[in-house]
Design an enzyme around this catalytic site. Structure first.
Site, PDB file in Angstrom:
ATOM      1  N   GLU A  12       3.870  -3.435 -13.685  1.00 49.21           N
ATOM      2  CA  GLU A  12       5.266  -3.863 -13.901  1.00 49.21           C
ATOM      3  C   GLU A  12       6.230  -2.676 -13.890  1.00 49.21           C
ATOM      4  OE1 GLU A  12       5.517  -6.879 -13.661  1.00 49.21           O
ATOM      5  OE2 GLU A  12       4.049  -7.988 -14.812  1.00 49.21           O
ATOM      6  N   ARG A  30     -18.075   2.743 -42.914  1.00 48.24           N
ATOM      7  CA  ARG A  30     -18.811   3.968 -42.596  1.00 48.24           C
ATOM      8  C   ARG A  30     -18.673   4.970 -43.739  1.00 48.24           C
ATOM      9  NH1 ARG A  30     -22.826   6.481 -39.610  1.00 48.24           N
ATOM     10  NH2 ARG A  30     -22.133   8.511 -38.811  1.00 48.24           N
ATOM     11  N   PRO A  68       0.810  -1.226   0.000  1.00 46.12           N
ATOM     12  CA  PRO A  68       0.000   0.000   0.000  1.00 46.12           C
ATOM     13  C   PRO A  68       0.845   1.279   0.000  1.00 46.12           C
ATOM     14  CG  PRO A  68      -0.970  -1.596   1.490  1.00 46.12           C
ATOM     15  CD  PRO A  68       0.332  -2.178   1.032  1.00 46.12           C
ATOM     16  N   THR A  85       5.697   1.719 -13.333  1.00 49.95           N
ATOM     17  CA  THR A  85       5.073   2.785 -14.115  1.00 49.95           C
ATOM     18  C   THR A  85       6.008   3.243 -15.230  1.00 49.95           C
ATOM     19  OG1 THR A  85       5.989   4.578 -12.761  1.00 49.95           O
ATOM     20  CG2 THR A  85       3.886   3.602 -12.029  1.00 49.95           C
ATOM     21  N   TRP A 110      -2.369  -4.452  -4.871  1.00 48.29           N
ATOM     22  CA  TRP A 110      -2.458  -4.535  -6.334  1.00 48.29           C
ATOM     23  C   TRP A 110      -1.995  -5.906  -6.832  1.00 48.29           C
ATOM     24  CZ3 TRP A 110      -5.404  -0.668  -6.880  1.00 48.29           C
ATOM     25  CH2 TRP A 110      -5.172   0.528  -6.194  1.00 48.29           C
TER      26      TRP A 110
END
Length: 379
Positions: free
Chosen positions: A363, A268, A129, A365, A157
């Protein structure tokens, strides 16, 4: 779009074909409903294991397939292009098997066939944490008591918390700093190992992420992976390979977003012609395609260094940084190509966009990747 691949062996082409077949049959049609229910597809992952896709980069003597990393990553990319949560599960499981495969005792290694075959699902427990990027500051402690370690603390996490069969837990067995950290192999049924309720995440909702509390959990001392005090080196070595897995997942996700945007733009019509013929949209798609190809190339270049036995950690950081930033940009642009339709759940690109964000975080930041790269340049 068909991805043109240059693979090292005929067997590798067969593996890509098998992965594509399984991804189309087992993954593509299930992703939306599992994501909506926030349900982990355990049986799908087990199916991939039984097909031999969970042990690709590990030695055949351990129950793996002995494949180069460049092949494993391209299989991972195929899976991610159909369902990112499953590809991430494979990447995390590979990361979780790595400590035992590389540093485990003979007794620990006897579990590898079940681990690599997908019967035992793993989780990797490093973050806490108050300590994510600063992994060396972790506070979860394991105190030796006779033939056991008594583990106390909280991990955060943790992908596969509550659904994993084993946890690789990085904890402090010594003093402060990196040299006081060890790795313990902890079976999920261990008394005092308590998975908390899953986090409510922006994306990857079928991939459970939660805190894991260790309340005086007793773990046999023989479950120590590697030498006491060597855990930080084990963790960093595993993460270098894991970052390549996340980069491959990012390439697969970006490819899926590109493919959907191109398919939509061909059909489209506005102003009497398909919107892909409008230069503004055509050039946007061209840039997206170029970025995806570049991300794939930098990822595979790092993998080939690993396969050659050369230093690759810095190149893995570059790959993870670049590929996940590309995934974020390409998914944003895919939503833009679809306009209002891209903003609703009728098309998968809104999910791709939500999923891409986490790849810039897990893994390590992307800010940490820049630290790794810049320090290497300074040396």
């Amino acid at each position: 779009m068909t991805v043109e691949r240059v693979l090292p062996t005929p067997e590798a082409y067969d593996l890509i074909e098998l992965a594509t077949e399984l991804a189309d049959r087992e993954l593509a049609g299930r992703a939306a409903e599992f994501e909506a229910r926030a349900e982990f597809p355990r049986e799908v992952v087990r199916t991939l294991g039984r097909a031999g896709l969970l042990g690709l980069p590990f030695a055949e003597s351990d129950g793996g397939a002995g494949q180069p990393y460049e092949v494993y990553l391209q299989v991972l990319e195929v899976l991610a292009s159909r369902w990112l949560a499953v590809a991430e599960a494979v990447s995390v499981h590979t990361l979780s098997c790595y400590p035992v495969a590389e540093y485990g005792t003979d007794r620990q290694r006897k579990l590898l066939p079940e681990m690599l075959g997908g019967e035992l699902l793993g989780a990797y427990c490093l973050s806490e944490p108050q300590g994510g990027s600063d992994a060396a500051a972790l506070t979860t402690r394991a105190v030796r008591d006779g033939d056991d370690y008594v583990v106390t603390g909280t991990k955060a996490w943790i992908t596969h918390a509550a659904v994993a069969d084993f946890y690789n837990v990085f904890c402090r067995t010594g003093g402060p700093g990196t040299r006081g950290i060890s790795c313990l192999f902890v079976p999920a049924g261990t008394a005092g190992v308590l998975a908390q309720p899953a986090e409510r995440t922006m994306g990857l909702r079928s991939s459970p992420v939660a805190q894991l509390v260790f309340d005086q959990a007793r773990v046999p001392a023989e479950h120590l992976v590697g030498a006491a005090g060597s855990g930080f080196g084990v963790a960093m070595s595993a993460l270098a390979a894991g970052r390549l897995g996340i980069a491959a997942c990012a390439v697969g996700l970006a490819q899926a977003a590109l493919d959907h945007a191109v398919g939509y733009a061909r059909q489209r019509e506005q102003f009497g012609r398909p919107i892909i013929d409008l230069q503004g949209l055509g050039f946007l798609l061209a840039d997206m395609a170029t970025q995806v190809s570049a991300a794939r190339a930098v990822t595979l270049a790092a993998a080939r260094l690993r396969d050659a036995g050369r230093a690759y950690a810095v190149e893995a950081a570059k790959a993870k940084l670049f590929a996940t930033d590309v995934a974020m940009k390409v998914t944003v642009d895919a939503v833009q190509v679809l306009g209002g339709y891209g903003y609703v759940a009728d098309h998968p690109v809104e999910r791709y966009l939500r999923e891409a964000k986490v790849l810039q975080i897990v893994e390590g930041t992307n800010q940490i990747q820049r630290v790794v790269i810049s320090r290497a340049l300074a040396r």
